[in-house]
Motif scaffolding. Structure first.
Motif, PDB file in Angstrom:
ATOM      1  N   HIS A  51       0.823  -1.211   0.000  1.00 23.96           N
ATOM      2  CA  HIS A  51       0.000   0.000   0.000  1.00 23.96           C
ATOM      3  C   HIS A  51       0.859   1.264   0.000  1.00 23.96           C
ATOM      4  N   ARG A  52       2.165   1.108   0.228  1.00 27.33           N
ATOM      5  CA  ARG A  52       3.014   2.299   0.326  1.00 27.33           C
ATOM      6  C   ARG A  52       3.538   2.785  -1.019  1.00 27.33           C
ATOM      7  N   GLY A  53       3.390   2.016  -2.039  1.00 30.77           N
ATOM      8  CA  GLY A  53       3.903   2.450  -3.329  1.00 30.77           C
ATOM      9  C   GLY A  53       3.732   1.378  -4.376  1.00 30.77           C
ATOM     10  N   GLU A  54       4.018   1.741  -5.602  1.00 30.30           N
ATOM     11  CA  GLU A  54       3.830   0.832  -6.722  1.00 30.30           C
ATOM     12  C   GLU A  54       4.968  -0.171  -6.804  1.00 30.30           C
ATOM     13  N   ALA A  55       4.655  -1.386  -7.234  1.00 26.83           N
ATOM     14  CA  ALA A  55       5.685  -2.406  -7.419  1.00 26.83           C
ATOM     15  C   ALA A  55       6.625  -1.980  -8.540  1.00 26.83           C
ATOM     16  N   LEU A  56       7.918  -2.219  -8.320  1.00 21.66           N
ATOM     17  CA  LEU A  56       8.937  -1.829  -9.296  1.00 21.66           C
ATOM     18  C   LEU A  56       9.653  -3.052  -9.832  1.00 21.66           C
ATOM     19  N   ALA A  57       9.893  -3.060 -11.127  1.00 22.35           N
ATOM     20  CA  ALA A  57      10.711  -4.091 -11.756  1.00 22.35           C
ATOM     21  C   ALA A  57      12.129  -3.568 -11.874  1.00 22.35           C
ATOM     22  N   PHE A  58      13.090  -4.362 -11.424  1.00 19.88           N
ATOM     23  CA  PHE A  58      14.507  -4.035 -11.572  1.00 19.88           C
ATOM     24  C   PHE A  58      15.058  -4.947 -12.668  1.00 19.88           C
ATOM     25  N   ASN A  59      15.265  -4.347 -13.823  1.00 19.18           N
ATOM     26  CA  ASN A  59      15.563  -5.081 -15.049  1.00 19.18           C
ATOM     27  C   ASN A  59      17.023  -4.867 -15.443  1.00 19.18           C
ATOM     28  N   TYR A  60      17.812  -5.949 -15.395  1.00 21.41           N
ATOM     29  CA  TYR A  60      19.230  -5.869 -15.752  1.00 21.41           C
ATOM     30  C   TYR A  60      19.468  -6.079 -17.248  1.00 21.41           C
ATOM     31  N   GLY A  61      18.411  -6.169 -18.027  1.00 20.85           N
ATOM     32  CA  GLY A  61      18.574  -6.480 -19.449  1.00 20.85           C
ATOM     33  C   GLY A  61      18.292  -5.318 -20.374  1.00 20.85           C
ATOM     34  N   VAL A  62      18.511  -4.088 -19.921  1.00 16.78           N
ATOM     35  CA  VAL A  62      18.213  -2.911 -20.743  1.00 16.78           C
ATOM     36  C   VAL A  62      19.457  -2.493 -21.518  1.00 16.78           C
ATOM     37  N   PHE A  63      19.287  -2.236 -22.812  1.00 13.35           N
ATOM     38  CA  PHE A  63      20.394  -1.739 -23.628  1.00 13.35           C
ATOM     39  C   PHE A  63      19.870  -0.683 -24.580  1.00 13.35           C
ATOM     40  N   ASP A  64      20.772   0.170 -25.035  1.00 16.52           N
ATOM     41  CA  ASP A  64      20.415   1.259 -25.946  1.00 16.52           C
ATOM     42  C   ASP A  64      20.969   0.939 -27.323  1.00 16.52           C
ATOM     43  N   PHE A  65      20.093   0.421 -28.199  1.00 21.14           N
ATOM     44  CA  PHE A  65      20.528   0.040 -29.547  1.00 21.14           C
ATOM     45  C   PHE A  65      20.986   1.250 -30.349  1.00 21.14           C
ATOM     46  N   TYR A  86      11.449   0.479 -13.071  1.00 22.42           N
ATOM     47  CA  TYR A  86      10.241   1.129 -13.563  1.00 22.42           C
ATOM     48  C   TYR A  86       9.026   0.342 -13.086  1.00 22.42           C
ATOM     49  N   PRO A  87       7.843   0.939 -13.148  1.00 24.69           N
ATOM     50  CA  PRO A  87       6.640   0.269 -12.627  1.00 24.69           C
ATOM     51  C   PRO A  87       6.442  -1.114 -13.221  1.00 24.69           C
ATOM     52  N   PHE A  88       6.152  -2.061 -12.371  1.00 18.45           N
ATOM     53  CA  PHE A  88       6.020  -3.446 -12.802  1.00 18.45           C
ATOM     54  C   PHE A  88       4.867  -3.635 -13.783  1.00 18.45           C
ATOM     55  N   ARG A  89       3.870  -2.773 -13.719  1.00 16.51           N
ATOM     56  CA  ARG A  89       2.733  -2.930 -14.638  1.00 16.51           C
ATOM     57  C   ARG A  89       3.181  -2.819 -16.086  1.00 16.51           C
ATOM     58  N   TYR A  90       4.196  -1.983 -16.358  1.00 14.84           N
ATOM     59  CA  TYR A  90       4.724  -1.876 -17.721  1.00 14.84           C
ATOM     60  C   TYR A  90       5.460  -3.154 -18.105  1.00 14.84           C
ATOM     61  N   ILE A  92       4.971  -6.291 -16.923  1.00 17.83           N
ATOM     62  CA  ILE A  92       4.078  -7.416 -17.157  1.00 17.83           C
ATOM     63  C   ILE A  92       3.239  -7.219 -18.415  1.00 17.83           C
ATOM     64  N   ASP A  93       2.866  -5.978 -18.719  1.00 16.22           N
ATOM     65  CA  ASP A  93       2.093  -5.712 -19.934  1.00 16.22           C
ATOM     66  C   ASP A  93       2.861  -6.119 -21.183  1.00 16.22           C
ATOM     67  N   GLU A  94       4.159  -5.908 -21.158  1.00 13.66           N
ATOM     68  CA  GLU A  94       4.990  -6.271 -22.319  1.00 13.66           C
ATOM     69  C   GLU A  94       4.896  -7.755 -22.611  1.00 13.66           C
ATOM     70  N   TYR A  95       4.937  -8.576 -21.574  1.00 15.04           N
ATOM     71  CA  TYR A  95       4.913 -10.018 -21.783  1.00 15.04           C
ATOM     72  C   TYR A  95       3.505 -10.528 -22.085  1.00 15.04           C
ATOM     73  N   ARG A  96       2.512  -9.861 -21.571  1.00 19.61           N
ATOM     74  CA  ARG A  96       1.139 -10.211 -21.965  1.00 19.61           C
ATOM     75  C   ARG A  96       0.939  -9.974 -23.456  1.00 19.61           C
ATOM     76  N   GLN A  97       1.415  -8.837 -23.937  1.00 18.34           N
ATOM     77  CA  GLN A  97       1.263  -8.499 -25.348  1.00 18.34           C
ATOM     78  C   GLN A  97       2.038  -9.464 -26.243  1.00 18.34           C
ATOM     79  N   GLU A  98       3.188  -9.916 -25.760  1.00 18.69           N
ATOM     80  CA  GLU A  98       3.998 -10.835 -26.556  1.00 18.69           C
ATOM     81  C   GLU A  98       3.550 -12.284 -26.417  1.00 18.69           C
ATOM     82  N   GLY A  99       2.624 -12.542 -25.485  1.00 18.22           N
ATOM     83  CA  GLY A  99       2.138 -13.901 -25.285  1.00 18.22           C
ATOM     84  C   GLY A  99       3.186 -14.831 -24.712  1.00 18.22           C
ATOM     85  N   ARG A 100       3.995 -14.323 -23.779  1.00 20.23           N
ATOM     86  CA  ARG A 100       5.075 -15.115 -23.193  1.00 20.23           C
ATOM     87  C   ARG A 100       4.756 -15.463 -21.732  1.00 20.23           C
TER      88      ARG A 100
END
Length: 394
Positions: A51-65, A86-90, A92-100
């Protein structure tokens, strides 16, 4: 802006440090997608502040092409990846859209370990700390979170059995696990088998097998740390089959082995014709050895310039090397015929010897390599033993 929620969360933790208000931490694994960089899956740590804040994803796989010279630096081994929060909702949405398929494992850490891990992540996501030198098998999006958990817990994670151990009869090596997940992408694996040498063919332990998030997902279920289970609860966040997003297999008639066999058959047929007519089919040899020579230039860069650990030694360099480019240069020059004959005798003999002793080398070969090596031997014999002054006039 992606780091702003992380900074706010850190402030909240500093103000509300009681055990009842501790965040929940999840180790999240995504199963393979259909892009090249998604074939082994992906991992991240998620901190749920309740309840204190939004869930955050800590993603070690980010690169700048779009960063300067990204492709060149990637091939060279200067692969700089980043940790982003960044917010975990973003996420999880990515993987829902990709069907993974997406699976979350809630970690069973005490209050001290939990706070230590959150603070470690907050420190690592700072701009001056977030970039790291990525290694495809030893330091990636799966191994980094594992090490972060271990640092926070003050002990090593003992992983459970890997699916590869039960599903495959092959020795667990980095290359064999890659082949397992690249089965529907044979040309991609063909390229890996050319570029990477014997460094990925040694037997590996379970911890090394965790470089593949899809393997790690099952290994976490029975994992222990500090003498107790690491995972408190498993949740399937995107419930689809593990291979739902993978493309259909490449048709057999478009596979590297089919193409390689056709090249070998063409080399043999032309060799028979050339010996009967006492003429060398120059266009075929110029094309074949030209391709081998350019592949040799790539291997030269990977072996002698790249900082990738696994590119050297590479036994394929005997077969694919820049000297092959001598053939398309010399084959149209009758004055160079004798030199070409000597070169092809040496080269053909070297490749034949490589083919014979290959089972004794520490390097695993793609099956399609052997007919291509055979084509090199056959055409080298044509160039070496047919009278060099007689050629097809074209």
């Amino acid at each position: 802006m992606k780091r702003l929620p992380a900074i706010i969360a850190l402030l909240i933790l500093c103000v509300l440090p009681t055990a009842a208000q501790l965040p929940r931490i999840f180790f999240v694994n995504a199963y393979p997608g259909n892009e090249i960089y998604q074939l082994e899956g992906h991992s991240a740590l998620v901190v749920d502040f309740g309840h204190r804040g939004e869930a955050l994803a800590f993603n070690y796989g980010v690169f700048d092409f779009n960063s300067p010279n990204f492709v060149y630096r990637f091939v060279k081994g200067e692969t700089d990846y980043m940790l982003a929060a960044y917010p975990f909702r973003y996420f999880i949405d990515e993987y829902r859209q990709e069907g993974r398929r997406l699976v979350a494992h809630e970690l069973d850490l005490d209050s001290v370990q939990t706070m230590r891990l959150v603070k470690l992540l907050m420190e690592n996501v700072r701009p001056e700390n977030c970039t790291y030198r990525y290694n495809y098998v030893k330091d990636n999006c799966a191994t980094r979170p594992l090490r972060a958990v271990e640092m926070a817990a003050g002990d090593s994670i003992i992983l459970g059995p890997a699916p590869f151990e039960a599903q495959s009869l092959h020795l667990p090596t980095f290359r064999n696990i890659m082949r397992h997940y690249h089965a529907n992408y044979p040309w991609y694996q063909f390229g890996i088998d050319i570029a990477l040498g014997s460094g990925i063919d040694s037997a590996i332990n379970r911890r090394d097998m965790a470089f593949a998030p899809a393997e790690l997902d099952a290994m976490l279920q029975a994992a222990t740390i500090n003498g107790h289970r690491l995972v408190k609860e498993k949740k399937v966040l995107v419930d689809v089959p593990s291979d739902a997003a993978i493309e259909s297999p490449t048709p057999w008639y478009l596979s590297p082995m089919t193409v390689a066999c056709l090249v070998f058959i063409a080399a043999v047929v032309l060799c028979i014709r050339d010996f009967r007519r006492h003429r060398v089919t120059r266009w075929f040899d110029a094309t074949l050895f030209g391709i081998y020579g350019f592949a040799g230039l790539l291997l030269t860069f990977l072996i002698f310039v790249s900082v990738h650990e696994a590119t050297s030694p590479n036994w394929l360099y005997i077969w694919l090397n820049p000297l092959c480019l001598l053939v398309p240069i010399l084959i149209y020059n009758k004055k160079s015929a004798n030199f070409l004959r000597v070169y092809q005798c040496i080269y053909g003999g070297a490749v034949l010897l490589l083919l014979i002793v290959w089972p004794l080398t520490p390097q695993s070969a793609n099956a399609a390599f052997f007919p291509l090596m055979g084509a090199a031997i056959v055409r080298a014999a044509s160039d070496a033993f047919i009278k060099p002054k007689q050629y097809i006039k074209r």
